[in-house]
Design a protein around this motif. Structure first.
Motif, PDB file in Angstrom:
ATOM      1  N   ALA A 133       6.906   1.423   2.703  1.00  0.00           N
ATOM      2  CA  ALA A 133       7.343   1.708   4.069  1.00  0.00           C
ATOM      3  C   ALA A 133       8.298   0.630   4.562  1.00  0.00           C
ATOM      4  CB  ALA A 133       6.137   1.806   4.991  1.00  0.00           C
ATOM      5  N   VAL A 134       8.029  -0.611   4.190  1.00  0.00           N
ATOM      6  CA  VAL A 134       8.923  -1.710   4.566  1.00  0.00           C
ATOM      7  C   VAL A 134      10.296  -1.518   3.930  1.00  0.00           C
ATOM      8  CG1 VAL A 134       9.335  -4.194   4.304  1.00  0.00           C
ATOM      9  CG2 VAL A 134       7.080  -3.368   4.992  1.00  0.00           C
ATOM     10  N   ARG A 135      10.320  -1.103   2.674  1.00  0.00           N
ATOM     11  CA  ARG A 135      11.601  -0.852   2.011  1.00  0.00           C
ATOM     12  C   ARG A 135      12.393   0.221   2.755  1.00  0.00           C
ATOM     13  NH1 ARG A 135      11.789   1.494  -4.059  1.00  0.00           N
ATOM     14  NH2 ARG A 135      10.716   3.195  -2.985  1.00  0.00           N
ATOM     15  N   THR A 136      11.728   1.302   3.120  1.00  0.00           N
ATOM     16  CA  THR A 136      12.388   2.377   3.869  1.00  0.00           C
ATOM     17  C   THR A 136      12.924   1.863   5.200  1.00  0.00           C
ATOM     18  OG1 THR A 136      10.976   4.054   2.854  1.00  0.00           O
ATOM     19  CG2 THR A 136      12.035   4.633   4.937  1.00  0.00           C
ATOM     20  N   ALA A 137      12.113   1.077   5.892  1.00  0.00           N
ATOM     21  CA  ALA A 137      12.494   0.572   7.213  1.00  0.00           C
ATOM     22  C   ALA A 137      13.678  -0.379   7.134  1.00  0.00           C
ATOM     23  CB  ALA A 137      11.302  -0.123   7.857  1.00  0.00           C
TER      24      ALA A 137
END
Length: 495
Positions: free
Chosen positions: A82-86
């Protein structure tokens, strides 16, 4: 690009001098004070910042904050993916303003996995290929500050992430180069440049040395091209001299016409990417030079072009591999396995702890797995499990495929020990079964990256995969070895 890790609370981030500030906000309530915490709370309450990872709110000159541009981005449950996406969404949102300096700040605590992927996502989103574009604008983002609550604790993960970025971008660079700027000779020069780093050595063999070794299968693929083949041997010595190395074997077809079994003209330009396996090996060594784990690694890259002239390999020809096995070449477009098999035989001389070959090998693997996961084939369950774990940790995922003996039935032929292709069904598996014949003396895994090594269409370009997966695997192996070393030392002292 320059990365910096810094201890920054949410309140401190409000005064950070930067062209754009990206704030990663989790779904849980934030107890911190200050203008940024207040902005997040207001955005949540108004429904302008949903919990879904990648949802964002852009602000210009918000009161009490030094940065002109602020992007609040949701990281959902805070998982690394999720951090990568954000981060990707946040950086993409500010790219249009051409910022030179970015600050990416975690509103809450961050773990090592989340930090690593934040660094990788920032690098990937800002990457620009310029080597053969002299008038192109270079990467505008030059400096990225990562703000976390406790920089000291996360520094080891940060340093590994920076090394991974360097390796991925080295692989992207060589993967993206057109074939006339990435010949086997130039690829060998790139490998030699890595030997300028401590602990790395490079040896390059040419046609005469390859012939002397009896690599008839490799040499046969190269014989239709005016570009001379190169066999690249890289050594990274981070462990004890007697420690068995991990051997990485990268397919280095710098351009693939298909040979006499000619490919369709449409999208043939993308066959410059057929050396992405080799590029990934170069990328791993570039990263090893930075993070310097206590492990020994050997890189083998058989590199040539698959071209057509009067000397080119023909369907029906029989060649003799370095192992002594004869191969009937039923399709000259199944050339990757012909160069890899000799490299796998060569790997035996290192008495390896494990051998992993990496290749853009089959369109069948693209059909099976698309561009999400690389295909993983292995004769060793422990090695396969370790690679799967590394893939999850790095978010450079793979998926294990079967190697049942029945799949090798189609490789039987009346005219040689083995044919280089079987039927269309299970093409990725039968290709792996072919390679397995030459890897019976050591733990072996094969990564088919035909679907993951590059992207087509508007986003056309090398992805640098699976550098992240391989480096994660090697770092974990080095950590395990280091942890075991004190126990071995203690046992010696008690004897």
């Amino acid at each position: 690009m320059d990365f910096q890790l810094k201890t920054l609370s949410l309140a401190q981030a409000a005064t950070e001098k930067t062209d754009a500030l990206i704030v990663l906000a989790g779904a849980t309530d934030n107890k911190a004070g200050g203008p940024l915490a207040e902005l997040i709370a207001q955005a949540r309450n108004a429904g302008d910042l949903p919990d879904k990872a990648g949802k964002l709110l852009q602000l210009y000159r918000p009161a009490g904050i030094t940065a002109l541009r602020v992007v609040l981005v949701s990281i959902g449950d805070g998982a690394a993916s999720a951090v990568r996406t954000a981060v990707g969404a946040g950086v993409q949102a500010v790219k249009g303003s051409n910022p030179k300096r970015l600050a990416i700040v975690f509103a809450q605590s961050a773990d090592a996995a989340a930090l690593r992927l934040a660094v990788l996502a920032a690098a990937d989103t800002t990457y620009v290929y310029t080597t053969t574009k002299p008038k192109a604008e270079a990467r505008t983002v030059r400096h990225v500050t990562l703000g976390v609550p406790d920089a000291a604790t996360l520094n080891p993960a940060f340093q590994e992430a920076k090394a991974t970025v360097a390796g991925i971008e080295f692989a992207k660079e060589w993967g993206n180069r057109p074939a006339n700027h990435a010949t086997p000779t130039l690829l060998a020069e790139a490998a030699k440049s890595l030997a300028e780093v401590p602990h790395i050595k490079c040896e390059v063999l040419g046609p005469k040395e390859v012939a002397k070794l009896g690599m008839g299968s490799f040499a046969a693929v190269a014989q239709g091209s005016s570009e001379p083949l190169r066999f690249i041997v890289l050594r990274y010595q981070g462990g004890a001299k007697d420690e068995p190395p991990v051997v990485l074997v990268g397919k280095g077809i710098t351009f693939d016409t298909g040979g006499v079994s000619l490919k369709p003209a449409a999208e043939m330009d993308e066959m410059k990417f057929d050396m992405c396996g080799a590029a990934s090996v170069l990328g791993v060594f570039r990263a090893l030079g930075d993070c310097r784990p206590a492990i020994n690694v050997v890189g083998l890259i058989p590199s040539c072009e698959n071209m057509n002239d009067g000397a080119a390999l023909k369907p029906g020809d029989v060649v003799t591999s370095m192992s002594g096995q004869t191969i009937e070449v039923l399709n000259t477009d199944a050339e990757g396995r012909l160069i890899l098999c000799d490299a796998l035989t060569y790997a035996k001389r290192f008495a390896p702890a494990a051998v992993i070959d990496i290749a853009t090998l089959t369109g069948a693997c693209v059909v099976a797995l698309g561009g999400v996961r690389s295909g993983l084939f292995s004769s060793d369950d422990a090695l396969a499990a370790a690679l799967e774990t590394a893939g999850e940790q790095s978010q450079d995922r793979c998926w294990r495929m079967p190697l049942d003996d029945e799949y090798a039935e189609g490789l039987k032929t009346h005219f040689a020990d083995v044919a280089n292709i079987a039927g269309r069904a299970g093409g990725a598996i039968t290709a792996a079964k072919f390679l397995q014949r030459f890897a019976g003396d050591f733990p072996w895994a094969h990564l088919d990256i035909a679907g993951t090594a590059w992207k087509s269409g508007a986003a056309k370009g090398s992805t640098g995969r699976p550098v992240g997966l391989l480096l994660s695997y090697l770092m974990a192996r080095a950590a395990t070895a280091s942890a075991a070393a004190p126990a071995k030392s203690a046992r010696r002292k008690t004897r």
